[in-house]
Design an enzyme around this catalytic site. Structure first.
Site, short mmCIF file in Angstrom:
data_model
loop_
_atom_site.label_atom_id
_atom_site.label_comp_id
_atom_site.label_asym_id
_atom_site.label_seq_id
_atom_site.Cartn_x
_atom_site.Cartn_y
_atom_site.Cartn_z
N VAL A 14 35.98 30.48 31.91
CA VAL A 14 37.31 30.00 31.52
C VAL A 14 37.29 28.51 31.21
O VAL A 14 37.75 28.06 30.16
CB VAL A 14 38.34 30.30 32.63
CG1 VAL A 14 39.70 29.70 32.27
CG2 VAL A 14 38.46 31.79 32.87
N THR A 85 39.10 33.25 41.49
CA THR A 85 39.96 33.71 42.59
C THR A 85 39.51 35.13 42.95
O THR A 85 40.07 36.11 42.47
CB THR A 85 41.45 33.70 42.18
OG1 THR A 85 41.59 34.23 40.86
CG2 THR A 85 42.01 32.30 42.22
N THR A 120 43.90 33.11 38.16
CA THR A 120 44.83 34.22 38.42
C THR A 120 45.17 34.29 39.91
O THR A 120 44.28 34.35 40.76
CB THR A 120 44.22 35.56 37.97
OG1 THR A 120 43.88 35.46 36.59
CG2 THR A 120 45.21 36.69 38.16
N CYS A 260 38.40 40.31 36.60
CA CYS A 260 39.84 40.38 36.31
C CYS A 260 40.45 41.72 36.70
O CYS A 260 41.13 41.83 37.72
CB CYS A 260 40.09 40.10 34.82
SG CYS A 260 39.70 38.41 34.35
N ARG A 331 29.51 39.65 37.36
CA ARG A 331 30.45 39.56 38.48
C ARG A 331 31.20 40.87 38.68
O ARG A 331 31.78 41.42 37.76
CB ARG A 331 31.46 38.43 38.23
CG ARG A 331 30.88 37.04 38.24
CD ARG A 331 31.94 36.02 37.89
NE ARG A 331 32.50 36.24 36.55
CZ ARG A 331 33.55 35.59 36.06
NH1 ARG A 331 34.17 34.69 36.82
NH2 ARG A 331 33.99 35.84 34.84
#
Length: 422
Positions: A14, A85, A120, A260, A331
């Site tokens: 990001v 996160t 997030t 995500c 991930r």
């Protein structure tokens, strides 16, 4: 915002593309706690493959710098936090990276600075969890001395079409004036435009439901795949037929991993339970998707038994370990669930992946990737195609020749022939 000097905290999937985007118009400093990441980027290489060498050189020529020294970010006046996160082993939000990043920013925060969070989170996290840390370490007063914003990241790892500047950006601020300033900042580099949300909580909620919605929809088609498998019906044929209706949503079954979709819903459910509501649908979708790896492994074992293959000690090849195709990101890859379940059955599992970094895979999953140049399918009793990398799409001819000798299971439905598929 002409005199803005921006610090990006966290230089992963990001933060790095965002730093590159802002460097075209502003002075930008990229901060990360990882020395090897700073050294690597400073040498002109990005292992996430989000930026190529030319893009990094372009950013350097614009004056962008990378650092792990807090002294180098003291003169910034816009701080954008883009740290991970994750969830812990009990599937509860782990705000540790976010809190640590807030501590770092708090130590250099000055009057009139703006701190923008992109990570997030659940609704309320910015103002309830992060702001107190900023106040504690800076000694400043929120919405009096400094201000905050929230603009949820919408990066799609590996996607070279929907890059950061081409995706509409949601923005927000802790005061109406701050909201306008944050929106103007992003609008100056985001060509797709911006949407100014009325509050930070609204922006936080908008982000977390985006991925929760996708998770639920994928869970639905995963359940359909299980049902249709029992009925002897090809799921993809059904989806193709249903997709002829204009408003049918084109979701496909598969493993739901990554940082995500497989994680964010737990942030929303955590907050819901905190205020006394048990979210039935969201958690049901999560349970179903979390168990798809075990389902796939069991299907492979059943197909091996039908072919008369011995399970204990059988050689099984899994193609792909990243969480999605044509991307090095490992991930929260749920391919590992397939691998571990097969190993529990006593299978000897090898893993091949053209995109994943062997050292990262070893560190994260304690797996050794095999040499892709030495793939010999005739040495295996079963092959599981788990990730639709372009390199694996070219294997159709080899599989059709070997299909009678081994079990092939196609999670991504890209093979012309296979013994089983979702």
């Amino acid at each position: 915002m002409k005199n803005s000097k921006i610090c990006i905290i966290g230089l992963g999937y990001v933060g790095l593309p965002l730093a590159h985007a802002f460097s075209s118009k502003y002075e930008v400093v990229g901060f990360d706690i990882s020395k090897w990441r700073i050294d690597e980027l400073s040498s002109g290489y990005d292992r996430t493959l989000e930026l190529n060498e030319t893009q990094l050189k372009e950013a350097f020529s614009n004056g962008m710098k990378f650092t792990l020294e807090i002294e180098d970010i003291k003169d910034c006046n816009i701080y954008i936090v883009t740290v991970p996160t994750p969830i812990d082993k009990n599937k509860r939000p782990d705000l540790t990276p976010l809190i640590k990043a807030s501590e770092t920013v708090g130590k250099v925060l000055k009057e009139d600075d703006i701190v923008i969070y992109e990570s997030t989170v659940y609704p309320g996290a910015t103002e309830e969890d992060c702001v107190p840390v900023l106040e504690k370490f800076s000694g400043l007063k929120f919405n009096q001395d400094f201000f905050c914003g929230y603009s949820p990241e919408r990066i799609n790892p590996g996607d070279k079409e929907h890059t950061v500047t081409k995706i509409l950006k949601v923005t927000s601020g802790s005061t109406p004036e701050t909201g306008k300033r944050v929106d103007e900042l992003y609008a100056s580099v985001i060509t797709a435009g911006t949407h100014l949300a009325p509050t930070i909580k609204v922006a936080e909620a908008a982000k977390v439901i985006e991925n929760s919605q996708r998770d639920i929809n994928i869970a639905f088609v995963n359940e359909l795949a299980i049902i249709f498998n029992k009925l002897g019906i090809n799921t993809n044929d059904v989806l193709a037929a249903a997709g002829t209706k204009w408003n049918f949503l084109p979701f496909r079954p598969g493993l739901v991993g990554g940082h995500c979709i497989g994680v964010d819903p737990y942030y929303l459910t955590h907050k819901a339970q905190e205020v006394g509501y048990n979210p039935e649908i969201i958690l049901a979708g999560r349970r179903l998707n979390d168990n798809m790896g075990i389902y796939v492994a069991n299907q492979v074992i059943k197909l091996m038994i039908k072919k008369g293959l011995k399970i204990e000690g059988s050689k099984v090849l899994v193609l792909g370990i990243t969480f999605k195709e044509n991307c090095p990101d490992i991930r929260n890859s749920r391919v590992i669930d397939v691998i571990r379940e097969l190993q529990d059955f006593g299978c000897d599992v090898d893993v091949s992946d053209y995109w994943a970094d062997a050292k990262e895979v070893k560190h994260e999953y304690n797996l050794d990737l095999i040499d892709n140049e030495e793939l010999k399918f005739e040495n295996y009793n079963a092959v599981v195609l788990a990730v639709a990398h372009e390199e694996f799409k070219e294997l159709n001819s080899q599989f059709s020749i070997l299909n009678s000798q081994l079990v092939t299971y196609d999670i991504k439905s890209i093979l012309k022939e296979s013994d089983g598929r979702l």
